[in-house]
Write a protein that holds these residues in place. Structure first.
Motif, PDB file in Angstrom:
ATOM      1  N   GLY A 147       0.830  -1.281  -0.015  1.00 57.81           N
ATOM      2  CA  GLY A 147      -0.005  -0.056  -0.060  1.00 57.81           C
ATOM      3  C   GLY A 147       0.821   1.180   0.120  1.00 57.81           C
ATOM      4  N   PHE A 157      -4.845  -2.047   3.176  1.00 58.54           N
ATOM      5  CA  PHE A 157      -3.550  -1.179   3.257  1.00 58.54           C
ATOM      6  C   PHE A 157      -3.724  -0.073   4.530  1.00 58.54           C
ATOM      7  N   VAL A 197      -1.403  -3.650  -8.582  1.00 57.93           N
ATOM      8  CA  VAL A 197      -2.454  -4.170  -7.907  1.00 57.93           C
ATOM      9  C   VAL A 197      -3.860  -3.876  -8.824  1.00 57.93           C
ATOM     10  N   GLU A 198      -3.929  -2.566  -9.338  1.00 56.42           N
ATOM     11  CA  GLU A 198      -4.889  -2.092 -10.177  1.00 56.42           C
ATOM     12  C   GLU A 198      -4.751  -2.911 -11.473  1.00 56.42           C
ATOM     13  N   THR A 250       3.765   3.335  -4.801  1.00 54.80           N
ATOM     14  CA  THR A 250       2.827   3.723  -5.838  1.00 54.80           C
ATOM     15  C   THR A 250       3.236   2.688  -6.903  1.00 54.80           C
ATOM     16  N   ARG A 303       1.083  -0.457  -5.964  1.00 50.26           N
ATOM     17  CA  ARG A 303      -0.566  -0.292  -6.056  1.00 50.26           C
ATOM     18  C   ARG A 303      -0.907  -0.254  -7.609  1.00 50.26           C
ATOM     19  N   SER A 316      -8.297  -0.982  -0.263  1.00 51.12           N
ATOM     20  CA  SER A 316      -7.872   0.212   0.480  1.00 51.12           C
ATOM     21  C   SER A 316      -8.049  -0.007   1.999  1.00 51.12           C
ATOM     22  N   THR A 357     -11.728  -2.849  -4.624  1.00 50.88           N
ATOM     23  CA  THR A 357     -10.692  -1.877  -4.423  1.00 50.88           C
ATOM     24  C   THR A 357     -11.068  -1.226  -3.085  1.00 50.88           C
TER      25      THR A 357
END
Length: 310
Positions: free
Chosen positions: A205, A245, A214-215, A208, A211, A242, A238
């Motif tokens: 988390g 994280f 992950v997306e 950058t 993440r 979040s 999502t």
């Protein structure tokens, strides 16, 4: 109900103890003699925010049981599903229900080979089960269970009721593949990336780049799910990521723990299963496929080389 728990790890202990405390007749099965000996002598103690509860345990190897059960729940790792189901084949009567709450894809299909499609249930849970020491499980009252049948829309109501009476907060799902795929998507992103990089959930988390990966994995999983006719909520996944994280920063995923312990991982049943399905449907999953290949690579390395790779 007369219930068998197949696989007496942390999750099996949690669910079996809760169900037994609610008055169900529960028998635990395991293949590890050490686990059998500890639980037979110590029982199971659950510790949550309300206090602790203890139950004595009936535990044995599956081949030592002879009478059929009303419900058999599989709690093994994915790579042991088939052998676990085969081990209880002789305990499946004409009305026995089989249930899998395991991570990944394909487990319900394996159960259906023995229980039959219309007596096979599947689902997901977010109850925590932290093994503090043998026979002592840290958990919470705030988890949920979502269960149902892939093949029989109205199946699972009775089992969900039994679970809820045991404080397991179960909901019968008429489209159970949605929560299954949402959890597979969540785990494909976090478990695989964590297992390869050695990062905790908080470490992912805080990065950058991580993440962004992950997306990309979430999008690839969504495309494969859609091709299967399953409409997951990317927003829901999502939000769950979040939350992880933010609130589970020090958590190590099960795949990372397995890698660190030198155990086989469930990569082929989580991200690997999605990537394989994508290939069969003509849908590219390049990010997920590469991570799964890397996961297989690092777990195949000798321990010395694996340490260097970390």
């Amino acid at each position: 109900m007369k219930i068998a728990i197949v696989g007496s790890g942390a999750m099996g202990q949690l669910f079996g103890a809760r169900l037994q405390l609610a008055g169900n007749q529960v028998v635990f099965f395991d293949t590890q003699q050490g686990t059998i000996d500890v639980l037979r002598s110590k029982g199971i103690t659950l510790v949550d925010e309300l206090g602790s509860e203890h139950v004595p345990v009936t535990i044995m190897r599956a081949q030592d049981a002879t009478e059929p059960f009303e419900l058999i729940i599989i709690f093994t790792k994915g790579l042991h599903t088939r052998s676990a189901v085969e081990s209880v084949r002789h305990l499946v009567g004409p009305a026995t229900l089989g249930l899998t709450l395991q991570n990944g894809l394909g487990h319900a299909e394996t159960l259906a080979e023995v229980f039959g499609k219309h007596r096979t249930l599947a689902g997901v849970t977010d109850f925590p089960a932290d093994p503090r020491e043998p026979g002592i499980i840290g958990t919470s009252t705030r988890g949920t269970v979502r269960m149902g049948s892939i093949w029989a829309e109205d199946a699972g109501r009775e089992v969900a009721s039994v679970f809820s009476q045991a404080g397991l907060n179960a909901v019968q799902e008429h489209q159970v593949l949605v929560p299954i795929w949402e959890k597979v998507t969540f785990n494909s992103a976090l478990n695989t990336l964590s297992g390869v990089t050695g990062l905790t959930v908080g470490g992912i988390g805080a990065s950058t780049t991580a993440r962004q990966i992950v997306e990309q994995i979430v999008e690839e999983c969504n495309l494969v799910a859609q091709a299967q006719g399953v409409r997951i909520s990317v927003e829901h996944v999502t939000e769950a990521l979040s939350n992880a994280f933010e609130h589970h920063m020090e958590h190590k995923t099960s795949m990372l723990l397995d890698r660190e312990a030198g155990r086989a991982t469930e990569v082929d049943f989580i991200g690997g299963a999605v990537a394989d399905l994508g290939r069969s449907l003509g849908i590219a999953t390049p990010v997920l496929d590469t991570l799964c290949q890397l996961m297989r690579t690092v777990t195949e390395l000798p321990k010395k080389d694996a340490a260097l790779a970390s």
